[in-house]
Design a protein around this motif. Structure first.
Motif, PDB file in Angstrom:
ATOM      1  N   ALA A  77       0.862  -1.179   0.000  1.00 25.35           N
ATOM      2  CA  ALA A  77       0.000   0.000   0.000  1.00 25.35           C
ATOM      3  C   ALA A  77       0.895   1.224   0.000  1.00 25.35           C
ATOM      4  N   PHE A  78       0.363   2.335  -0.491  1.00 26.23           N
ATOM      5  CA  PHE A  78       1.166   3.557  -0.509  1.00 26.23           C
ATOM      6  C   PHE A  78       0.267   4.772  -0.447  1.00 26.23           C
ATOM      7  N   THR A  79       0.841   5.871   0.051  1.00 26.32           N
ATOM      8  CA  THR A  79       0.136   7.144   0.113  1.00 26.32           C
ATOM      9  C   THR A  79       1.151   8.260   0.278  1.00 26.32           C
ATOM     10  N   PHE A  80       0.659   9.487   0.313  1.00 25.76           N
ATOM     11  CA  PHE A  80       1.514  10.630   0.636  1.00 25.76           C
ATOM     12  C   PHE A  80       0.747  11.562   1.556  1.00 25.76           C
ATOM     13  N   VAL A  81       1.490  12.333   2.352  1.00 26.05           N
ATOM     14  CA  VAL A  81       0.838  13.218   3.317  1.00 26.05           C
ATOM     15  C   VAL A  81       1.785  14.346   3.684  1.00 26.05           C
ATOM     16  N   ARG A  82       1.197  15.485   4.000  1.00 28.95           N
ATOM     17  CA  ARG A  82       1.948  16.626   4.522  1.00 28.95           C
ATOM     18  C   ARG A  82       1.018  17.409   5.453  1.00 28.95           C
ATOM     19  N   ASN A  83       1.467  17.659   6.678  1.00 30.21           N
ATOM     20  CA  ASN A  83       0.661  18.388   7.665  1.00 30.21           C
ATOM     21  C   ASN A  83      -0.713  17.752   7.854  1.00 30.21           C
ATOM     22  N   GLY A  84      -0.727  16.422   7.949  1.00 30.30           N
ATOM     23  CA  GLY A  84      -1.993  15.716   8.096  1.00 30.30           C
ATOM     24  C   GLY A  84      -2.703  16.011   9.400  1.00 30.30           C
ATOM     25  N   VAL A  85      -1.963  16.265  10.475  1.00 36.27           N
ATOM     26  CA  VAL A  85      -2.578  16.582  11.764  1.00 36.27           C
ATOM     27  C   VAL A  85      -3.270  17.931  11.681  1.00 36.27           C
ATOM     28  N   GLN A  86      -2.573  18.930  11.194  1.00 37.90           N
ATOM     29  CA  GLN A  86      -3.111  20.280  11.102  1.00 37.90           C
ATOM     30  C   GLN A  86      -4.337  20.345  10.206  1.00 37.90           C
ATOM     31  N   LEU A  87      -4.341  19.559   9.138  1.00 35.03           N
ATOM     32  CA  LEU A  87      -5.455  19.572   8.195  1.00 35.03           C
ATOM     33  C   LEU A  87      -6.547  18.584   8.562  1.00 35.03           C
ATOM     34  N   ALA A  88      -6.394  17.920   9.714  1.00 34.26           N
ATOM     35  CA  ALA A  88      -7.430  17.029  10.276  1.00 34.26           C
ATOM     36  C   ALA A  88      -7.780  15.858   9.369  1.00 34.26           C
ATOM     37  N   TYR A  89      -6.799  15.347   8.653  1.00 31.78           N
ATOM     38  CA  TYR A  89      -7.038  14.150   7.855  1.00 31.78           C
ATOM     39  C   TYR A  89      -6.939  12.906   8.734  1.00 31.78           C
ATOM     40  N   PRO A  90      -7.785  11.911   8.506  1.00 33.43           N
ATOM     41  CA  PRO A  90      -7.679  10.660   9.256  1.00 33.43           C
ATOM     42  C   PRO A  90      -6.601   9.744   8.674  1.00 33.43           C
ATOM     43  N   PHE A  91      -5.387  10.278   8.531  1.00 38.06           N
ATOM     44  CA  PHE A  91      -4.334   9.534   7.841  1.00 38.06           C
ATOM     45  C   PHE A  91      -3.872   8.324   8.646  1.00 38.06           C
ATOM     46  N   VAL A  92      -3.838   8.444   9.965  1.00 38.79           N
ATOM     47  CA  VAL A  92      -3.463   7.287  10.790  1.00 38.79           C
ATOM     48  C   VAL A  92      -4.518   6.200  10.661  1.00 38.79           C
ATOM     49  N   GLU A  93      -5.790   6.576  10.713  1.00 33.66           N
ATOM     50  CA  GLU A  93      -6.870   5.596  10.569  1.00 33.66           C
ATOM     51  C   GLU A  93      -6.846   4.954   9.182  1.00 33.66           C
ATOM     52  N   SER A  94      -6.541   5.750   8.160  1.00 28.73           N
ATOM     53  CA  SER A  94      -6.463   5.224   6.803  1.00 28.73           C
ATOM     54  C   SER A  94      -5.383   4.141   6.700  1.00 28.73           C
ATOM     55  N   ILE A  95      -4.199   4.450   7.242  1.00 28.06           N
ATOM     56  CA  ILE A  95      -3.107   3.479   7.204  1.00 28.06           C
ATOM     57  C   ILE A  95      -3.485   2.216   7.970  1.00 28.06           C
ATOM     58  N   ARG A  96      -4.033   2.392   9.163  1.00 32.03           N
ATOM     59  CA  ARG A  96      -4.413   1.238   9.988  1.00 32.03           C
ATOM     60  C   ARG A  96      -5.447   0.356   9.284  1.00 32.03           C
ATOM     61  N   SER A  97      -6.338   0.974   8.523  1.00 30.96           N
ATOM     62  CA  SER A  97      -7.409   0.204   7.893  1.00 30.96           C
ATOM     63  C   SER A  97      -6.886  -0.784   6.864  1.00 30.96           C
ATOM     64  N   GLY A 140       5.627  -4.784  -3.768  1.00 27.49           N
ATOM     65  CA  GLY A 140       4.656  -5.855  -3.900  1.00 27.49           C
ATOM     66  C   GLY A 140       4.261  -6.130  -5.338  1.00 27.49           C
ATOM     67  N   ASP A 141       3.573  -7.247  -5.545  1.00 28.80           N
ATOM     68  CA  ASP A 141       3.051  -7.581  -6.867  1.00 28.80           C
ATOM     69  C   ASP A 141       1.880  -6.675  -7.242  1.00 28.80           C
ATOM     70  N   TRP A 142       1.139  -6.227  -6.228  1.00 29.04           N
ATOM     71  CA  TRP A 142       0.050  -5.276  -6.401  1.00 29.04           C
ATOM     72  C   TRP A 142       0.256  -4.135  -5.427  1.00 29.04           C
ATOM     73  N   ALA A 143      -0.190  -2.936  -5.828  1.00 27.57           N
ATOM     74  CA  ALA A 143      -0.002  -1.759  -4.997  1.00 27.57           C
ATOM     75  C   ALA A 143      -1.341  -1.047  -4.803  1.00 27.57           C
ATOM     76  N   LEU A 144      -1.743  -0.921  -3.565  1.00 25.63           N
ATOM     77  CA  LEU A 144      -2.998  -0.276  -3.193  1.00 25.63           C
ATOM     78  C   LEU A 144      -2.723   1.182  -2.837  1.00 25.63           C
ATOM     79  N   TYR A 145      -3.446   2.093  -3.476  1.00 25.13           N
ATOM     80  CA  TYR A 145      -3.307   3.522  -3.180  1.00 25.13           C
ATOM     81  C   TYR A 145      -4.518   3.998  -2.399  1.00 25.13           C
ATOM     82  N   LEU A 146      -4.277   4.526  -1.204  1.00 28.90           N
ATOM     83  CA  LEU A 146      -5.326   5.177  -0.429  1.00 28.90           C
ATOM     84  C   LEU A 146      -4.899   6.610  -0.152  1.00 28.90           C
TER      85      LEU A 146
END
Length: 289
Positions: free
Chosen positions: A5-25, A86-92
């Motif tokens: 899986a892969f993603t990108f983030v910048r200032n996720g806390v300040q912008l109130a994104y659920p980035f930790v929850e997204s990764i955990r999911s 990986g053989d497959w890559a999931l983008y969230l």
């Protein structure tokens, strides 16, 4: 078969994104999770480290804000993708979350797709929450199905922007990937973040699209006919974020005047209801196993 899986983030806390929850999911599904973390001053990197999972690999990046048209999102997305193995890559994206009830089905489908060379991607259906977690935004303007898992070998995939993928068969010509569609939902929470977080995002990233804004008007001015009550269940990993961070107060503006785009979308919805067609844009060519 390995799944990244892969993603990108910048200032996720300040912008109130659920980035930790997204990764955990996605961790129950994947063998590694690559996160491209841009310069942040709000503890974003530390929050990802605190998840404490050895499968997470952080890539520290810089953001080139002079490319315009949101291409910096594509740069960050490709940086993360190119570091997956990986053989497959999931983008969230960092406001997108998988439901725990879908994990087993996604893995089974990926294993079957891996045996079919014609399948280059897996497209997921979407729940777009709007205003509060109790409403869904519907209609052809809100993408209903998007490829979010791509074959990570044998084909060349690039990302011109944050939303979609392009397969490069030849150096000068690209096309959308051939994808099978799954009924597994991606739960999209970007439009239920606190209003102030939308203002912060406008100040921080609008310049990447060639405009500069200090304020956003994220919720009230909307064609209320696109909103439908959400009657399902949210992913378990989202419960704390929904209770403590998500926007909870929302009433559509009764005096909102429909834009030209709103009127076009209403016409499309009428055509859909009369014909059974789906007029939502798709960034893939549908294939079957």
């Amino acid at each position: 078969m390995r799944i990244s899986a892969f993603t990108f983030v910048r200032n996720g806390v300040q912008l109130a994104y659920p980035f930790v929850e997204s990764i955990r999911s996605a961790l129950p599904l994947v063998d590694e999770y690559v996160v491209a973390v841009g310069p942040s001053e709000d503890g974003t990197r530390e929050a990802i480290e605190a998840i404490g999972d050895d499968r997470i690999r952080i890539i520290d990046t810089q953001w080139n804000g002079r490319t315009g048209r949101g291409f910096v999102y594509g740069q960050q997305k490709m940086t993360a993708l190119f570091n997956t193995t990986g053989d497959w890559a999931l983008y969230l994206e960092t406001d997108e979350v998988l439901h725990e009830n879908d994990i087993e089905g996604i893995r089974d489908l990926a294993e079957r797709a891996d045996q079919s060379p014609k399948v280059e991607a897996i497209a997921f259906t979407y729940h777009h929450y709007y205003g509060t977690p109790n409403y869904l935004a519907t209609g052809p303007a809100w993408y209903r199905v998007e490829p979010r898992m791509v074959r990570n070998h044998d084909i060349r995939v690039i990302a011109p922007g944050g939303l979609y993928f392009v397969v490069m068969d030849k150096n000068r010509r690209g096309r959308y990937p051939r994808a099978i569609e799954t009924t597994a939902n991606i739960h999209h929470y970007g439009w239920v973040r606190p209003v102030e977080a939308h203002h912060q995002k406008a100040r921080q990233v609008s310049g990447y699209w060639g405009v500069h804004r200090d304020q956003a008007n994220p919720y009230e001015d909307v064609d209320a006919t696109i909103l439908k009550p959400f009657e399902g269940t949210h992913p378990a990993v989202m419960q704390d974020w929904l209770a403590n961070t998500a926007n909870q107060e929302f009433t559509p503006n009764p005096n909102y005047v429909l834009s030209r785009r709103d009127r076009r979308q209403r016409i499309k919805r009428v055509i859909e209801s009369m014909t059974g067609l789906d007029l939502c844009k798709r960034h893939h060519r549908k294939v079957t196993l």
